[in-house]
Design a protein around this motif. Structure first.
Motif: not given
Length: 382
Positions: A78-103
């Motif tokens: 409930q707390l991490v939903n909608g735009d909040t969730k999207d914003s955080r997932v975008k950060q993970w996506h950007a990091f993982s795209s820049a670092h394909p071997d990310a953990v």
């Protein structure tokens, strides 16, 4: 809010058997713990991209204690939903795209890791997480640190204050720069403007440095002689014991050279650092003077009342001359007094208690030559 099942196959978590390779490879990692958890301790080459912020984590934790896991999980979604969730997932996506071997990892490699991994997989990127999370990596490092301190032979580089031990340390083949890792020069006057790392980060970085040296060879490591504390960072008990039992090399230099070296470090470079930090010359001068006064105050009991008063007087005179004429030379007066009445007597007494471990004394070139020759001789006999 329920997560959509990703058709992508999830990779197996990284296990303890892979931890050393993971930490030595500088493989990019992102930490999904809350910022307050990350600030207490993390690992090199890790960025904090939290699933929940501090206040959200606190609310979910309170709910878990009162209502159980299902209610806490529902509140988290409930707390991490909608735009909040999207914003955080975008950060993970950007990091993982820049670092394909990310953990990624959370605290225990549980729910937060699995949710973060799943949400990221929903965007088309699959990233493994650490089994057991931060806690397992931290436990591994502490255990490995103690093992390697015990296994790897050592020399202790000792010498009076100002002889330049830190300067010559890199000239030895295999070294651990405890002061560099702790971001502190080790003495009462050795505080940097930059804050020291947390105790946890100090230990983590020390463990990784030892792991790297162990990977390269099994020959002795040279440590600079330190007390149990480097600034406010406590050496692990295993390392304290190692420094108390290993052979000692004693570095010598003349008094004038030592004064000049300390003057350069504690006055010239310190002023430059404050000016860079604060920009305004007046603010930098006040901060510099205050740091010296605090350092003198910290040693007042060990120094003794009369010596402390005289040292303060010399320091005040130096700061006054610096203010009126921009002349720094008077600072050499209190430095000379400090060496003669505080550091040298203390060091000489401490060295007298461990004379049986002294294997070499001399100038920097003497010690480096002796060390390299002794290591060559050792290698040739095996």
């Amino acid at each position: 809010m329920a997560s959509i099942k990703s058709p992508l196959q999830m990779p197996s978590p990284l296990t303890t058997l892979q931890f050393e390779a993971l930490l030595l490879s500088n493989r990019p990692m992102f930490d999904v713990r809350a910022p307050i958890e990350f600030d207490k301790g993390a690992f090199p080459n890790v960025v904090n991209l939290p699933l929940m912020l501090d206040h959200e984590r606190e609310e979910v934790g309170t709910c878990y204690k009162k209502q159980g896991q299902d209610a806490a999980l529902a509140l988290g979604h409930q707390l991490v939903n909608g735009d909040t969730k999207d914003s955080r997932v975008k950060q993970w996506h950007a990091f993982s795209s820049a670092h394909p071997d990310a953990v990624l990892y959370c605290f225990r490699g549980g729910m937060r890791s699995k949710i973060s991994q799943q949400w990221l997989a929903d965007t088309g990127i699959v990233v493994p997480f650490v089994e057991g999370g931060y806690k397992a990596l931290r436990t591994f490092l502490i255990e490995r640190l103690d093992e390697l301190v015990e296994e790897l032979p050592a020399f202790v580089l000792s010498g009076r204050t100002g002889t330049g031990k830190t300067e010559i340390l890199p000239q030895f083949d295999r070294t651990i720069d405890l002061e560099g890792i702790a971001k502190h020069r080790g003495s009462s006057f050795g505080k940097y403007i930059e804050e020291q790392p947390s105790q946890i980060n100090f230990e983590n970085n020390l463990a990784i440095a030892l792991m790297q040296l162990n990977k390269e060879a099994k020959t002795p490591i040279v440590y600079e002689d330190e007390s149990r504390l480097v600034g406010c960072r406590l050496l692990p008990i295993s390392l304290q014991n190692k420094l108390k039992s290993s052979p000692i090399m004693v570095l010598h230099d003349n008094f004038e050279a030592r004064v000049e070296r300390i003057f350069g470090e504690y006055v010239v470079k310190a002023i430059a650092a404050w000016e860079q930090e604060l920009v305004a010359p007046n603010e930098a001068f006040l901060a510099f003077g205050d740091s010296l006064i605090q350092s003198v105050f910290r040693i007042r009991k060990r120094l003794g009342s009369e010596a402390h008063k005289h040292l303060v007087k010399l320091l005040d005179q130096s700061l006054e001359l610096q203010t009126k004429q921009g002349d720094l030379s008077a600072h050499k007066g209190w430095i000379s007094y400090l060496l003669t009445h505080y550091y040298d007597p203390m060091y000489d007494y401490q060295l007298s208690l461990k004379q049986d471990r002294v294997v070499m004394q001399g100038t920097s070139s003497d010690l480096v030559t002796w060390y390299k020759t002794s290591q060559c001789n050792t290698l040739n006999t095996h």
